[in-house]
Design an enzyme around this catalytic site. Structure first.
Site, PDB file in Angstrom:
ATOM      1  N   ASP A 131       0.856  -1.186   0.000  1.00  9.35           N
ATOM      2  CA  ASP A 131       0.000   0.000   0.000  1.00  9.35           C
ATOM      3  C   ASP A 131       0.893   1.237   0.000  1.00  9.35           C
ATOM      4  O   ASP A 131       1.380   1.679   1.041  1.00  9.35           O
ATOM      5  CB  ASP A 131      -0.920   0.010   1.219  1.00  9.35           C
ATOM      6  N   HIS A 183       0.345   7.862   4.103  1.00 13.97           N
ATOM      7  CA  HIS A 183       0.948   7.178   5.244  1.00 13.97           C
ATOM      8  C   HIS A 183       2.447   7.442   5.381  1.00 13.97           C
ATOM      9  O   HIS A 183       3.089   6.840   6.244  1.00 13.97           O
ATOM     10  CB  HIS A 183       0.690   5.673   5.122  1.00 13.97           C
ATOM     11  N   ILE A 233      -0.858   9.267   8.703  1.00 14.73           N
ATOM     12  CA  ILE A 233      -1.613   8.360   9.561  1.00 14.73           C
ATOM     13  C   ILE A 233      -1.215   6.915   9.257  1.00 14.73           C
ATOM     14  O   ILE A 233      -0.657   6.613   8.199  1.00 14.73           O
ATOM     15  CB  ILE A 233      -3.136   8.536   9.374  1.00 14.73           C
ATOM     16  N   GLY A 279      -5.209   1.782   7.858  1.00 15.97           N
ATOM     17  CA  GLY A 279      -6.259   1.082   8.577  1.00 15.97           C
ATOM     18  C   GLY A 279      -6.025  -0.416   8.601  1.00 15.97           C
ATOM     19  O   GLY A 279      -6.277  -1.084   9.617  1.00 15.97           O
TER      20      GLY A 279
END
Length: 284
Positions: A187, A192, A207, A210
């Site tokens: 990803d 991120h 962040i 998830g």
């Protein structure tokens, strides 16, 4: 309309061959924070090839598949990726995952729901190898501004937490560099890693993925409630209820019973702000 539900649902499934080996599994586990303490026998099951087992959430990254972005390029879907949020994830295991192998991953749009001011796409991926089915994975994708055509609103139930103290509560720190390591599993979203990109998205710093929180939580349940036995996991689902930042701590509360563990995950440093909700691990 940027989403044509009938066309998306009628589109032929798309298939691709995927492959992985023990290095991919080890990298994924390290991206979840495995290996602390490095010589702990329980952690070596995640990090040492001679003892390796596979956490079932690895299915979300195995072979880097076609992924969510690939699913959003399906016929009948033409949307702005800036309007997309990963709303939920589920994985159903048909048998324990091998530490390496080749499989065919078949992806399709399984459902399109009209939430009024938004749409929800359910992107389903099914993987099978020469011995048969391995897993079925559903990603629930929330698309802002794409509802309102009068379609089925879909399920909306929420799980109530048990009215008692958790059976187990653990805290799992998120290392400062953990998102940088996790993204090597496939990803590459700059949200991120890149502070400037994160600022454009409204965050003061990058962040955590998830799906990294998702994997960390399953590992905590396996290690704490299931005796470290990954083969006991039958299915795992969650709703992404909020964000967490590298450097923060996940508080993972677990209620066990009747072949399932219900879980609530919050961010300790932000007054237990929700991170994962409606989370259930089904097990043998």
């Amino acid at each position: 309309m940027p989403i044509d539900p009938a066309k998306a649902l009628a589109a032929e499934p798309r298939s691709a061959e995927i492959a992985w080996d023990h290095k991919d599994v080890q990298l994924y586990h390290l991206g979840l924070g495995a290996g602390t303490p490095a010589t702990d026998p329980a952690e070596l099951r995640y990090t040492l090839e001679s003892r390796l087992h596979v956490l079932p959430s690895f299915a979300t990254v195995a072979g880097a598949g076609m992924g969510v972005v690939g699913g959003l390029s399906a016929p009948g879907i033409d949307i702005d990726l800036a309007a997309v949020l990963h709303g939920g994830q589920s994985v159903t295991l048909h048998r324990p995952l091998p530490t390496g192998g080749r499989a065919v991953s078949t992806s399709r749009v399984a459902a399109v729901y009209d939430k009024g001011k938004a749409a929800i796409l359910v992107l389903r991926s099914e993987a099978a190898d020469a011995e048969g089915p391995l897993w079925t994975s559903d990603a629930q994708i929330f698309v802002r501004g794409e509802g309102g055509w009068g379609g089925d609103r879909g399920p909306s139930e929420r799980l109530e937490l048990p009215g008692r103290e958790p059976d187990k509560t653990v805290e799992r720190p998120i290392r400062e560099e953990q998102a940088l390591l996790y993204r090597l599993s496939g990803d590459w979203n700059p949200l991120h890693a890149d502070p400037e990109f994160a600022a454009l998205a409204g965050f003061d710093r990058p962040i955590l993925h998830g799906l990294c929180s998702y994997g960390m939580t399953l590992k905590a349940v396996v290690d704490t409630v299931l005796g470290g036995d990954v083969t006991r996991v039958r299915a795992y689902r969650t709703r992404f209820a909020g964000i967490v930042f590298p450097g923060e701590t996940l508080r993972i509360r677990m209620w066990a019973g009747d072949g399932r563990v219900q879980v609530a995950v919050t961010a300790v440093e932000r007054d237990d702000a929700p991170v994962l909700a409606d989370t259930v691990v089904e097990h043998s």
